[in-house]
Design a protein around this motif. Structure first.
Motif, PDB file in Angstrom:
ATOM      1  N   UNK A  40       0.860  -1.185   0.000  1.00 14.28           N
ATOM      2  CA  UNK A  40       0.000   0.000   0.000  1.00 14.28           C
ATOM      3  C   UNK A  40       0.895   1.232   0.000  1.00 14.28           C
ATOM      4  N   UNK A  41       0.871   1.989  -1.081  1.00 12.66           N
ATOM      5  CA  UNK A  41       1.841   3.066  -1.276  1.00 12.66           C
ATOM      6  C   UNK A  41       1.170   4.436  -1.216  1.00 12.66           C
ATOM      7  N   UNK A  42       1.996   5.454  -1.025  1.00 10.36           N
ATOM      8  CA  UNK A  42       1.528   6.836  -1.079  1.00 10.36           C
ATOM      9  C   UNK A  42       1.186   7.230  -2.514  1.00 10.36           C
ATOM     10  N   UNK A  43       0.287   8.174  -2.660  1.00  7.32           N
ATOM     11  CA  UNK A  43       0.024   8.756  -3.971  1.00  7.32           C
ATOM     12  C   UNK A  43       0.982   9.909  -4.216  1.00  7.32           C
ATOM     13  N   UNK A  44       1.035  10.349  -5.462  1.00 10.27           N
ATOM     14  CA  UNK A  44       1.802  11.541  -5.803  1.00 10.27           C
ATOM     15  C   UNK A  44       0.890  12.666  -6.266  1.00 10.27           C
ATOM     16  N   UNK A  45      -0.405  12.564  -5.921  1.00  7.46           N
ATOM     17  CA  UNK A  45      -1.401  13.491  -6.466  1.00  7.46           C
ATOM     18  C   UNK A  45      -1.171  14.941  -6.065  1.00  7.46           C
ATOM     19  N   UNK A  46      -0.640  15.161  -4.867  1.00  5.42           N
ATOM     20  CA  UNK A  46      -0.470  16.553  -4.422  1.00  5.42           C
ATOM     21  C   UNK A  46       0.609  17.270  -5.217  1.00  5.42           C
ATOM     22  N   UNK A  47       1.429  16.493  -5.949  1.00  8.45           N
ATOM     23  CA  UNK A  47       2.441  17.094  -6.822  1.00  8.45           C
ATOM     24  C   UNK A  47       1.995  17.119  -8.289  1.00  8.45           C
ATOM     25  N   UNK A  48       0.885  16.442  -8.578  1.00  6.24           N
ATOM     26  CA  UNK A  48       0.475  16.307  -9.984  1.00  6.24           C
ATOM     27  C   UNK A  48      -0.954  16.780 -10.185  1.00  6.24           C
ATOM     28  N   UNK A  49      -1.910  15.846 -10.193  1.00  5.10           N
ATOM     29  CA  UNK A  49      -3.272  16.185 -10.586  1.00  5.10           C
ATOM     30  C   UNK A  49      -3.900  17.263  -9.712  1.00  5.10           C
TER      31      UNK A  49
END
Length: 234
Positions: A64-73
């Protein structure tokens, strides 16, 4: 249930991400979180509990991994071109750094990927971009057209991260070997996007399952789906 908290430094991203690994043996499945979700989300919302039998019997191991959404979408302060490029770097982190580590740890050639809502987009996009790395793809309650995040901006990176655009032209033979399940619900606002991807796959002759169930865009539906989907691995 064995639980292992880890920190993973990504050279592509230039930062450290956190993850939770559930189980000490079994087929590896990467879980992508929902919008701006964290590594503990799948545990907190009991998606992990829904497949506990498979974990306890050493059949699967969840990453279960972190998202990177706060840097992208969701990084609305950044130019759309920068946002989609940051997602490309996140994709490279998973493909070039995380998956090879999992392959070594679990002694497998390919992994499984899964996710709910935006995590389902992440799972499908990663699988279809890297079919040589993925044997099983399970999306639940996902929408797959990321142009809604771009405000009209479009470039090559948007194309290669937007499955409705690139999938019709993709001829990688590993796509035809993948176990693909698209899960949605009758009252899910993302339902039509699943029909769109299923139609593209059908026209290409790629085997898949479109699973439409009663319910809406919410965790109870996804918790019902996930153990059934995992069972198709075996």
């Amino acid at each position: 249930m064995h639980e292992d908290y880890r920190r993973f430094y990504s050279h592509h991203l230039g930062l450290e991400l956190e993850m939770l690994v559930l189980g000490n043996y079994g087929y590896p499945i990467i879980i992508f979180p929902t919008s701006n979700g964290r590594y503990y989300e799948a545990k907190d919302f009991k998606l992990v509990d829904s497949v506990r039998w498979f974990i306890d019997n050493k059949l699967i191991k969840l990453y279960c991994i972190d998202s990177g959404d706060k840097y992208s979408w969701y990084a609305k302060h950044l130019h759309p071109g920068t946002r989609v490029w940051n997602h490309t770097l996140y994709d490279r982190f998973v493909a070039d750094e995380l998956v090879p580590a999992i392959q070594r740890e679990c002694q497998v050639d390919k992994v499984g990927v899964a996710g709910c809502s935006l995590g389902g987009y992440q799972a499908l996009n990663f699988a279809f971009r890297h079919p040589g790395l993925v044997a099983h793809m399970f999306s639940m309650g996902a929408s797959f057209d990321i142009r809604m995040f771009m405000g009209g901006y479009y470039d090559e990176q948007v194309y290669y991260n937007n499955p409705p655009d690139y999938l019709p032209n993709d001829q990688d033979p590993d796509l035809w070997r993948m176990n693909i399940i698209l899960g949605t619900a009758y009252d899910d606002f993302c339902k039509d996007s699943n029909y769109q991807i299923a139609d593209i796959l059908s026209r290409k002759g790629i085997a898949h399952r479109l699973d439409v169930r009663p319910g809406t865009h919410d965790w109870p539906v996804w918790r019902d789906m996930f153990p059934e989907y995992v069972s198709t691995i075996f």
